[in-house]
Design a protein around this motif. Structure first.
Motif, PDB file in Angstrom:
ATOM      1  N   SER A 213       6.009  11.305  13.574  1.00 22.61           N
ATOM      2  CA  SER A 213       6.337   9.994  13.419  1.00 22.61           C
ATOM      3  C   SER A 213       7.155   9.849  11.829  1.00 22.61           C
ATOM      4  O   SER A 213       7.862   8.766  11.835  1.00 22.61           O
ATOM      5  N   TYR A 214       7.012  10.978  11.130  1.00 27.25           N
ATOM      6  CA  TYR A 214       7.662  10.537   9.818  1.00 27.25           C
ATOM      7  C   TYR A 214       8.948  11.603   9.703  1.00 27.25           C
ATOM      8  O   TYR A 214       9.723  11.379   8.737  1.00 27.25           O
ATOM      9  N   CYS A 215       9.497  12.218  10.758  1.00 31.29           N
ATOM     10  CA  CYS A 215      10.449  13.317  10.619  1.00 31.29           C
ATOM     11  C   CYS A 215      11.741  12.920  11.317  1.00 31.29           C
ATOM     12  O   CYS A 215      11.913  12.387  12.382  1.00 31.29           O
ATOM     13  N   GLY A 251      13.188  28.708  13.295  1.00 30.12           N
ATOM     14  CA  GLY A 251      13.265  27.705  14.314  1.00 30.12           C
ATOM     15  C   GLY A 251      12.421  26.480  13.715  1.00 30.12           C
ATOM     16  O   GLY A 251      11.476  27.005  12.838  1.00 30.12           O
ATOM     17  N   GLN A 252      12.889  25.188  13.761  1.00 28.13           N
ATOM     18  CA  GLN A 252      11.774  24.214  13.332  1.00 28.13           C
ATOM     19  C   GLN A 252      10.613  24.249  14.021  1.00 28.13           C
ATOM     20  O   GLN A 252       9.562  23.985  13.169  1.00 28.13           O
ATOM     21  N   THR A 253      10.318  24.831  15.308  1.00 21.60           N
ATOM     22  CA  THR A 253       9.241  25.263  15.832  1.00 21.60           C
ATOM     23  C   THR A 253       9.337  26.650  16.489  1.00 21.60           C
ATOM     24  O   THR A 253       9.423  26.618  17.976  1.00 21.60           O
ATOM     25  N   LEU A 313       1.815  27.768   8.869  1.00 18.60           N
ATOM     26  CA  LEU A 313       1.399  26.969   9.782  1.00 18.60           C
ATOM     27  C   LEU A 313       1.243  25.579   9.221  1.00 18.60           C
ATOM     28  O   LEU A 313      -0.095  25.311   8.642  1.00 18.60           O
ATOM     29  N   PRO A 314       2.130  24.799   9.227  1.00 18.24           N
ATOM     30  CA  PRO A 314       2.100  23.371   8.558  1.00 18.24           C
ATOM     31  C   PRO A 314       1.149  22.683   9.213  1.00 18.24           C
ATOM     32  O   PRO A 314       0.778  22.421  10.483  1.00 18.24           O
ATOM     33  N   VAL A 315      -0.023  21.956   8.310  1.00 20.90           N
ATOM     34  CA  VAL A 315      -0.972  20.992   8.970  1.00 20.90           C
ATOM     35  C   VAL A 315      -0.566  19.779   8.503  1.00 20.90           C
ATOM     36  O   VAL A 315      -1.008  19.000   9.333  1.00 20.90           O
ATOM     37  N   GLN A 316       0.048  19.429   7.641  1.00 20.15           N
ATOM     38  CA  GLN A 316       0.411  18.195   7.095  1.00 20.15           C
ATOM     39  C   GLN A 316      -0.698  17.245   6.482  1.00 20.15           C
ATOM     40  O   GLN A 316      -0.611  16.515   5.596  1.00 20.15           O
ATOM     41  N   SER A 317      -2.050  17.087   7.248  1.00 21.27           N
ATOM     42  CA  SER A 317      -2.969  16.229   6.609  1.00 21.27           C
ATOM     43  C   SER A 317      -4.437  17.121   7.322  1.00 21.27           C
ATOM     44  O   SER A 317      -4.366  17.790   8.290  1.00 21.27           O
ATOM     45  N   GLN A 327       1.617  11.705  14.761  1.00 22.51           N
ATOM     46  CA  GLN A 327       1.778  12.187  15.992  1.00 22.51           C
ATOM     47  C   GLN A 327       2.065  13.582  15.899  1.00 22.51           C
ATOM     48  O   GLN A 327       3.015  14.133  16.547  1.00 22.51           O
ATOM     49  N   ARG A 328       1.045  14.344  15.386  1.00 26.48           N
ATOM     50  CA  ARG A 328       1.275  15.852  15.038  1.00 26.48           C
ATOM     51  C   ARG A 328       0.620  16.767  16.243  1.00 26.48           C
ATOM     52  O   ARG A 328       0.709  17.641  16.629  1.00 26.48           O
ATOM     53  N   THR A 329      -0.045  16.050  17.517  1.00 24.13           N
ATOM     54  CA  THR A 329      -0.437  16.482  18.593  1.00 24.13           C
ATOM     55  C   THR A 329      -1.715  17.561  18.438  1.00 24.13           C
ATOM     56  O   THR A 329      -1.842  18.334  19.438  1.00 24.13           O
ATOM     57  N   THR A 353       1.227  26.778   4.290  1.00 18.80           N
ATOM     58  CA  THR A 353       1.148  25.320   5.105  1.00 18.80           C
ATOM     59  C   THR A 353       1.968  24.568   4.222  1.00 18.80           C
ATOM     60  O   THR A 353       2.508  24.693   3.233  1.00 18.80           O
ATOM     61  N   ASP A 354       2.269  23.394   5.122  1.00 19.54           N
ATOM     62  CA  ASP A 354       3.011  22.193   4.425  1.00 19.54           C
ATOM     63  C   ASP A 354       1.743  21.009   4.503  1.00 19.54           C
ATOM     64  O   ASP A 354       1.176  20.807   5.559  1.00 19.54           O
ATOM     65  N   VAL A 355       2.096  20.245   3.314  1.00 22.72           N
ATOM     66  CA  VAL A 355       1.235  18.941   3.567  1.00 22.72           C
ATOM     67  C   VAL A 355       1.854  17.816   2.810  1.00 22.72           C
ATOM     68  O   VAL A 355       2.791  18.067   2.015  1.00 22.72           O
ATOM     69  N   TYR A 387       4.931  11.504   0.937  1.00 21.01           N
ATOM     70  CA  TYR A 387       5.491  10.809   2.111  1.00 21.01           C
ATOM     71  C   TYR A 387       6.867  10.127   1.703  1.00 21.01           C
ATOM     72  O   TYR A 387       6.822   9.367   0.646  1.00 21.01           O
ATOM     73  N   SER A 388       8.078  10.444   2.601  1.00 18.30           N
ATOM     74  CA  SER A 388       9.167   9.637   2.218  1.00 18.30           C
ATOM     75  C   SER A 388       9.599   8.923   3.624  1.00 18.30           C
ATOM     76  O   SER A 388       9.935   9.456   4.479  1.00 18.30           O
ATOM     77  N   PRO A 389       9.856   7.618   3.550  1.00 16.13           N
ATOM     78  CA  PRO A 389      10.239   6.910   4.593  1.00 16.13           C
ATOM     79  C   PRO A 389      11.846   7.212   4.940  1.00 16.13           C
ATOM     80  O   PRO A 389      12.454   7.169   4.127  1.00 16.13           O
TER      81      PRO A 389
HETATM   82  N1  SAM Z   1       9.097  21.827  11.650  1.00 13.24           N
HETATM   83  C1  SAM Z   1       8.266  21.955  10.484  1.00 13.24           C
HETATM   84  C2  SAM Z   1       6.755  21.599  11.123  1.00 13.24           C
HETATM   85  O1  SAM Z   1       6.676  20.933  11.926  1.00 13.24           O
HETATM   86  O2  SAM Z   1       5.781  22.174  10.479  1.00 13.24           O
HETATM   87  C3  SAM Z   1       8.652  21.355   9.526  1.00 13.24           C
HETATM   88  C4  SAM Z   1      10.009  20.978   9.467  1.00 13.24           C
HETATM   89  S1  SAM Z   1      10.460  19.913   7.879  1.00 13.24           S
HETATM   90  C5  SAM Z   1      12.063  20.688   7.633  1.00 13.24           C
HETATM   91  C6  SAM Z   1       9.515  20.791   6.449  1.00 13.24           C
HETATM   92  C7  SAM Z   1       8.428  19.962   5.927  1.00 13.24           C
HETATM   93  O3  SAM Z   1       8.846  18.715   5.364  1.00 13.24           O
HETATM   94  C8  SAM Z   1       7.397  19.334   6.964  1.00 13.24           C
HETATM   95  O4  SAM Z   1       6.535  20.245   7.360  1.00 13.24           O
HETATM   96  C9  SAM Z   1       6.670  18.152   6.395  1.00 13.24           C
HETATM   97  O5  SAM Z   1       5.643  18.545   5.125  1.00 13.24           O
HETATM   98  C10 SAM Z   1       7.812  17.790   5.432  1.00 13.24           C
HETATM   99  N2  SAM Z   1       8.355  16.534   5.626  1.00 13.24           N
HETATM  100  C11 SAM Z   1       9.347  16.358   6.825  1.00 13.24           C
HETATM  101  N3  SAM Z   1       9.568  14.772   6.911  1.00 13.24           N
HETATM  102  C12 SAM Z   1       9.060  14.422   5.720  1.00 13.24           C
HETATM  103  C13 SAM Z   1       9.005  13.014   4.972  1.00 13.24           C
HETATM  104  N4  SAM Z   1       9.465  12.000   6.025  1.00 13.24           N
HETATM  105  N5  SAM Z   1       8.251  12.733   3.930  1.00 13.24           N
HETATM  106  C14 SAM Z   1       7.834  13.745   3.270  1.00 13.24           C
HETATM  107  N6  SAM Z   1       7.604  14.962   3.651  1.00 13.24           N
HETATM  108  C15 SAM Z   1       8.315  15.198   4.987  1.00 13.24           C
END
Ligand code: SAM
Ligand code: SF4
Length: 490
Positions: A213-215, A251-253, A313-317, A327-329, A353-355, A387-389
């Motif tokens: 939902s943030y991407c 790949g993004q995924t 393996l990005p977890v985000q939270s 909406q990370r499923t 990971t990514d958070v 988080y960045s809108p």
């Molecule tokens: N496809 C990858 C995944 O699902 O993990 C991530 C690709 S994105 C280019 C890289 C990272 O940027 C994400 O994993 C997330 O942590 C971060 N990110 C994406 N949108 C963001 C947002 N709106 N605000 C802050 N961080 C964001």
């Protein structure tokens, strides 16, 4: 044999808040012969390289953002070189100035416009200015309004149209755009000018069908398109012939890969097939989505030592409620099951990971759940973001009530916690031996750097004369949270 000396143009915008150390930057060499060797017949609209080199057209290309953008830039540079352009190190020396942009966070997108502002006067000097990538796709023709001195706007899903667009510019057209996203094509070129002479990036899947939902990625890079497995393997064989020993599948995924050929190769089968190519010694892949991460990927890593000991393996939270809102499923528990799968492998696999901190509505208790997840998983490294809108995204309509100050505090707490974890993990590595692919040489005498298969950066001392591109054994003698120090052992 002519050598093109091309520095890597890296942007400070790319400095996400990663707890890690960047490799030393250095110039690299690209042989024009190497650029020409590709698997397909040259297309009629691309003149042969030799006939066009030295034609006086020069481009400057600056890249912002992720590895996929880096690799897209390598392909764009190859395309331009094949059309007779030369790559130069400064915008002043260029007739064509290009930005390959990132819009994943607001700050990144804003900086592109301030950079464009700096180029206003350069256009009056007759230069052509182009915006590529995610900001181009997101802002579209609005860029011409905000920066009327821009001539070309092209999103990544339209890169296949670049030769045609460049042709229009060369013919004197003042404004050209490529903004489609409804394409099932992937971006392949006759030539790719790769930055690194030992490690080659290879995009195997473009776009994204997930809907976090943030991407912005699904909007800026379009729907998921996988590249044909036979085409990927053909390119890997050519890369091996050119002397590349490490390939990184992108790949993004990346693990959602769906082979469009009748062979229907699974992602894990592709990993094994790439590793089987003679001359390939390391296979990396990034980024994996937890929902599509299945046991056969771990089985492939176990079976084939050439597949690197590293999963991003990005977890985000760490909070299931926040993950749902994102909406990370997957839930926290489902994510931890994937971690257990990786930890149970018959050789240690590094996990990174990514958070995101401060997602709309994230409570202090939910943030604490992310901290406890770090304790539980013990990641080897972490990218962390406030988080960045972003435009068009569902989370834009959520109440982003957490202040910037509070987001910064959470980020600092998170990074501090991870720093402690990494220090302790790295300390346990002292005395161990690792194989390192040497990719950097310090100005200081006898100091080198490179990466282990688990993607740990190692700085080490060696009397060796020319180690770049070779694999050496290094014994670890010291650590920081972000890197290892060691000595070359024979
Ligand atoms: N496809 C990858 C995944 O699902 O993990 C991530 C690709 S994105 C280019 C890289 C990272 O940027 C994400 O994993 C997330 O942590 C971060 N990110 C994406 N949108 C963001 C947002 N709106 N605000 C802050 N961080 C964001
Ligand atoms: Fe963005 Fe989610 Fe796709 Fe990753 S999986 S690119 S975070 S939408």
């Amino acid at each position: 044999m002519p050598l093109l000396r091309v520095p890597r143009q890296r942007s400070p915008l790319n400095s996400c808040d990663r707890i890690e150390t960047l490799a030393m930057t250095r110039p690299f060499h690209v042989r024009i012969e190497d650029l020409k060797l590709r698997d397909r017949e040259p297309r009629n609209d691309v003149p042969p390289v030799a006939a066009l080199t030295g034609g006086g057209k020069a481009f400057f290309l600056e890249t912002f953002g992720c590895q996929m953008n880096d690799h897209d830039s390598e392909k764009v540079a190859g395309l331009l070189l094949s059309r007779g352009y030369q790559q130069v190190e400064t915008p002043e020396a260029a007739s064509l100035i290009l930005y390959n942009t990132c819009s994943i966070r607001e700050k990144a997108a804003q900086k592109v416009f301030s950079r464009l502002g700096e180029y206003r006067e350069k256009q009056s000097a007759g230069k052509v200015i182009g915006v590529l990538g995610c900001v181009a796709q997101q802002e579209g023709e609005e860029i011409f309004r905000r920066a009327p001195w821009v001539n070309l706007v092209c999103g990544s899903a339209s890169y296949r149209k670049l030769p045609e667009m460049l042709g229009q510019l060369e013919a004197g057209n003042q404004r050209v755009t490529g903004l489609e996203t409804d394409t099932d094509e992937t971006f392949e070129t006759e030539v790719t000018r790769r930055d690194n002479p030992w490690r080659a990036y290879l995009t195997i899947i473009e776009g994204c069908d997930k809907a976090c939902s943030y991407c912005v990625v699904p909007f800026t890079r379009g729907p998921e398109r996988s590249r044909a497995s036979d085409s990927i393997l053909r390119e890997v064989r050519q890369l091996a012939e050119l002397g590349y020993s490490e390939v990184q599948l992108l790949g993004q995924t990346v693990n959602s890969y769906a082979d469009p050929t009748p062979r229907r190769m699974r992602f894990s089968e592709l990993l094994l097939a790439v590793a089987d190519v003679q001359g390939i010694r390391r296979v990396r892949f990034t980024t994996s989505h937890p929902s599509d991460f299945r046991p056969d990927i771990v089985e492939a890593i176990e079976r084939q030592p050439k597949i690197c000991d590293h999963v991003h393996l990005p977890v985000q939270s760490g909070s299931t409620r926040v993950l749902r809102a994102m909406q990370r499923t997957y839930s926290r528990e489902e994510y931890l099951e994937k971690i257990a799968l990786i930890r149970a492998a018959n050789r240690p696999i590094a996990i990174t990971t990514d958070v995101i901190v401060g997602f709309p509505g994230e409570t202090e208790a939910e943030f604490e759940e992310t901290l406890s997840l770090l304790d539980e998983v013990q990641y080897d490294s972490l990218f962390s973001f406030k988080y960045s809108p972003r435009p068009n995204t569902p989370s834009l309509s959520m109440n982003d009530s957490i202040s910037e100050e509070e987001k910064s505090r959470r980020l600092a707490v998170l990074q501090d916690r991870q720093r402690g974890i990494q220090s302790a993990k790295n300390a346990r590595l002292v005395g161990n031996r690792f194989e390192v692919l040497v990719s950097g040489k310090s100005r200081r005498d006898c100091q080198w750097s490179g990466y282990t298969t688990s993607h740990r950066m190692v700085n080490f001392a060696s009397q060796g004369r020319e180690l770049l591109g070779t694999y050496v054994q290094v014994r670890i003698t010291g650590v920081t949270p972000n890197s290892l120090a060691g000595e070359h052992v024979t």
